[in-house]
Scaffold this motif. Sequence first.
Motif, PDB file in Angstrom:
ATOM      1  N   HIS A   6      26.739 -54.949  24.066  1.00 25.93           N
ATOM      2  CA  HIS A   6      27.830 -55.776  24.563  1.00 25.93           C
ATOM      3  C   HIS A   6      28.770 -54.885  25.359  1.00 25.93           C
ATOM      4  CE1 HIS A   6      28.792 -54.572  20.335  1.00 25.93           C
ATOM      5  NE2 HIS A   6      29.711 -53.928  21.008  1.00 25.93           N
ATOM      6  N   HIS A   7      29.663 -55.512  26.078  1.00 27.22           N
ATOM      7  CA  HIS A   7      30.614 -54.763  26.886  1.00 27.22           C
ATOM      8  C   HIS A   7      31.911 -54.582  26.101  1.00 27.22           C
ATOM      9  CE1 HIS A   7      32.525 -53.207  30.445  1.00 27.22           C
ATOM     10  NE2 HIS A   7      33.550 -53.986  30.197  1.00 27.22           N
ATOM     11  N   ASP A   8      32.308 -53.337  25.914  1.00 30.96           N
ATOM     12  CA  ASP A   8      33.586 -53.046  25.270  1.00 30.96           C
ATOM     13  C   ASP A   8      34.679 -53.024  26.316  1.00 30.96           C
ATOM     14  OD1 ASP A   8      32.835 -52.733  22.555  1.00 30.96           O
ATOM     15  OD2 ASP A   8      31.980 -50.783  23.022  1.00 30.96           O
ATOM     16  N   PHE A   9      35.814 -53.632  25.983  1.00 36.28           N
ATOM     17  CA  PHE A   9      36.962 -53.657  26.877  1.00 36.28           C
ATOM     18  C   PHE A   9      38.023 -52.688  26.381  1.00 36.28           C
ATOM     19  CE2 PHE A   9      35.087 -57.909  27.203  1.00 36.28           C
ATOM     20  CZ  PHE A   9      34.949 -58.030  28.576  1.00 36.28           C
ATOM     21  N   ALA A  10      38.908 -52.295  27.279  1.00 40.92           N
ATOM     22  CA  ALA A  10      40.032 -51.427  26.923  1.00 40.92           C
ATOM     23  C   ALA A  10      41.222 -51.798  27.804  1.00 40.92           C
ATOM     24  CB  ALA A  10      39.663 -49.958  27.126  1.00 40.92           C
ATOM     25  N   GLY A  11      42.406 -51.409  27.362  1.00 43.99           N
ATOM     26  CA  GLY A  11      43.616 -51.604  28.148  1.00 43.99           C
ATOM     27  C   GLY A  11      43.887 -53.055  28.495  1.00 43.99           C
ATOM     28  N   ASP A  12      44.304 -53.281  29.729  1.00 45.33           N
ATOM     29  CA  ASP A  12      44.639 -54.640  30.180  1.00 45.33           C
ATOM     30  C   ASP A  12      43.444 -55.576  30.129  1.00 45.33           C
ATOM     31  OD1 ASP A  12      47.273 -53.922  30.599  1.00 45.33           O
ATOM     32  OD2 ASP A  12      47.033 -53.615  32.770  1.00 45.33           O
ATOM     33  N   ARG A  13      42.234 -55.042  30.363  1.00 52.23           N
ATOM     34  CA  ARG A  13      41.026 -55.884  30.316  1.00 52.23           C
ATOM     35  C   ARG A  13      40.766 -56.375  28.891  1.00 52.23           C
ATOM     36  NH1 ARG A  13      37.789 -57.684  34.128  1.00 52.23           N
ATOM     37  NH2 ARG A  13      36.117 -57.215  32.720  1.00 52.23           N
ATOM     38  N   LEU A  14      41.076 -55.551  27.891  1.00 49.31           N
ATOM     39  CA  LEU A  14      40.930 -55.977  26.503  1.00 49.31           C
ATOM     40  C   LEU A  14      41.915 -57.087  26.192  1.00 49.31           C
ATOM     41  CD1 LEU A  14      39.842 -55.847  23.637  1.00 49.31           C
ATOM     42  CD2 LEU A  14      41.357 -53.894  23.222  1.00 49.31           C
ATOM     43  N   ILE A  15      43.151 -56.942  26.645  1.00 47.87           N
ATOM     44  CA  ILE A  15      44.166 -57.966  26.392  1.00 47.87           C
ATOM     45  C   ILE A  15      43.769 -59.277  27.067  1.00 47.87           C
ATOM     46  CG2 ILE A  15      46.582 -58.592  26.817  1.00 47.87           C
ATOM     47  CD1 ILE A  15      47.144 -55.495  26.445  1.00 47.87           C
ATOM     48  N   GLU A  16      43.263 -59.215  28.291  1.00 49.50           N
ATOM     49  CA  GLU A  16      42.792 -60.420  28.988  1.00 49.50           C
ATOM     50  C   GLU A  16      41.629 -61.067  28.246  1.00 49.50           C
ATOM     51  OE1 GLU A  16      41.776 -59.294  32.991  1.00 49.50           O
ATOM     52  OE2 GLU A  16      43.776 -58.463  33.351  1.00 49.50           O
ATOM     53  N   ALA A  17      40.670 -60.260  27.801  1.00 51.36           N
ATOM     54  CA  ALA A  17      39.511 -60.787  27.072  1.00 51.36           C
ATOM     55  C   ALA A  17      39.948 -61.436  25.763  1.00 51.36           C
ATOM     56  CB  ALA A  17      38.493 -59.674  26.812  1.00 51.36           C
ATOM     57  N   ALA A  18      40.911 -60.824  25.075  1.00 55.55           N
ATOM     58  CA  ALA A  18      41.418 -61.380  23.815  1.00 55.55           C
ATOM     59  C   ALA A  18      42.125 -62.708  24.077  1.00 55.55           C
ATOM     60  CB  ALA A  18      42.372 -60.389  23.152  1.00 55.55           C
ATOM     61  N   ARG A  19      42.974 -62.732  25.099  1.00 54.06           N
ATOM     62  CA  ARG A  19      43.682 -63.978  25.442  1.00 54.06           C
ATOM     63  C   ARG A  19      42.673 -65.077  25.756  1.00 54.06           C
ATOM     64  NH1 ARG A  19      46.012 -63.009  30.519  1.00 54.06           N
ATOM     65  NH2 ARG A  19      44.034 -63.808  31.236  1.00 54.06           N
ATOM     66  N   ASP A  20      41.688 -64.777  26.591  1.00 54.04           N
ATOM     67  CA  ASP A  20      40.687 -65.775  26.971  1.00 54.04           C
ATOM     68  C   ASP A  20      39.910 -66.275  25.757  1.00 54.04           C
ATOM     69  OD1 ASP A  20      41.566 -65.358  29.557  1.00 54.04           O
ATOM     70  OD2 ASP A  20      39.783 -64.201  30.170  1.00 54.04           O
ATOM     71  N   ALA A  21      39.546 -65.372  24.856  1.00 56.44           N
ATOM     72  CA  ALA A  21      38.795 -65.770  23.657  1.00 56.44           C
ATOM     73  C   ALA A  21      39.648 -66.641  22.740  1.00 56.44           C
ATOM     74  CB  ALA A  21      38.296 -64.533  22.908  1.00 56.44           C
ATOM     75  N   LEU A  22      40.926 -66.299  22.597  1.00 57.80           N
ATOM     76  CA  LEU A  22      41.804 -67.087  21.724  1.00 57.80           C
ATOM     77  C   LEU A  22      41.997 -68.489  22.291  1.00 57.80           C
ATOM     78  CD1 LEU A  22      43.424 -66.875  19.075  1.00 57.80           C
ATOM     79  CD2 LEU A  22      45.427 -66.387  20.488  1.00 57.80           C
ATOM     80  N   VAL A  23      42.257 -68.584  23.583  1.00 52.83           N
ATOM     81  CA  VAL A  23      42.445 -69.889  24.228  1.00 52.83           C
ATOM     82  C   VAL A  23      41.158 -70.704  24.153  1.00 52.83           C
ATOM     83  CG1 VAL A  23      42.897 -71.014  26.450  1.00 52.83           C
ATOM     84  CG2 VAL A  23      44.348 -69.109  25.701  1.00 52.83           C
ATOM     85  N   ALA A  24      40.006 -70.058  24.352  1.00 47.82           N
ATOM     86  CA  ALA A  24      38.720 -70.756  24.269  1.00 47.82           C
ATOM     87  C   ALA A  24      38.468 -71.313  22.867  1.00 47.82           C
ATOM     88  CB  ALA A  24      37.578 -69.822  24.673  1.00 47.82           C
ATOM     89  N   SER A  25      39.081 -70.685  21.856  1.00 49.18           N
ATOM     90  CA  SER A  25      38.909 -71.174  20.480  1.00 49.18           C
ATOM     91  C   SER A  25      39.862 -72.329  20.160  1.00 49.18           C
ATOM     92  CB  SER A  25      39.122 -70.033  19.483  1.00 49.18           C
ATOM     93  OG  SER A  25      40.500 -69.721  19.365  1.00 49.18           O
ATOM     94  N   GLY A  26      40.710 -72.701  21.134  1.00 47.59           N
ATOM     95  CA  GLY A  26      41.625 -73.826  20.941  1.00 47.59           C
ATOM     96  C   GLY A  26      43.012 -73.421  20.480  1.00 47.59           C
ATOM     97  N   GLU A  27      43.292 -72.133  20.442  1.00 47.24           N
ATOM     98  CA  GLU A  27      44.601 -71.628  20.014  1.00 47.24           C
ATOM     99  C   GLU A  27      45.449 -71.259  21.233  1.00 47.24           C
ATOM    100  OE1 GLU A  27      45.765 -71.512  16.968  1.00 47.24           O
ATOM    101  OE2 GLU A  27      43.933 -71.991  15.887  1.00 47.24           O
TER     102      GLU A  27
END
Length: 155
Positions: A6-27
């Motif tokens: 899998h692709h590991d993220f870091a820095g701003d890209r990690l924060i973007e990936a986390a935000r996108d995953a949380l929103v995709a989960s309905g939160e």
Amino acid sequence: MSGHHHHDFAGDRLIEAARDALVASGEQWTDMRADVFEALAGRDRPVSAYDVAESVGARRGKRVAANSVYRILDLFVRTNLARRVESANAYVANTHPGCRHDCIFLICDLCGKAVHNDDDKLTGALRLAAQAAGFAEVRPVVEIRGHCAECASGD
């Protein structure tokens, strides 16, 4: 270890990936949740909810209750944004929030470093054994404690 890639993220890209995953989960990705995730992602070792609360409080210029941080961290674990290191009652940011799998933590008893490894064959076998014993909703927790290579070389 047999695992998957899998692709590991870091820095701003990690924060973007986390935000996108949380929103995709309905939160919702609130300012407080963003601050908690940034405080967690900014650490290179597992961190307690109290340490996260202190960091967020310093950033916001006011005290942040640890129980609020615990609720957010629990949400992050449920939505795959963070992992809980059970033996240390601490948390680490998941560097690949879009990828769901079990993980194995290798934890250094000297410096506290936690290395995350994937081994689907091992955790799959644990799941199957638990299911054969009648357990449902199985979530393997595998933590191996010892000395990391850096600390071991100083022994």
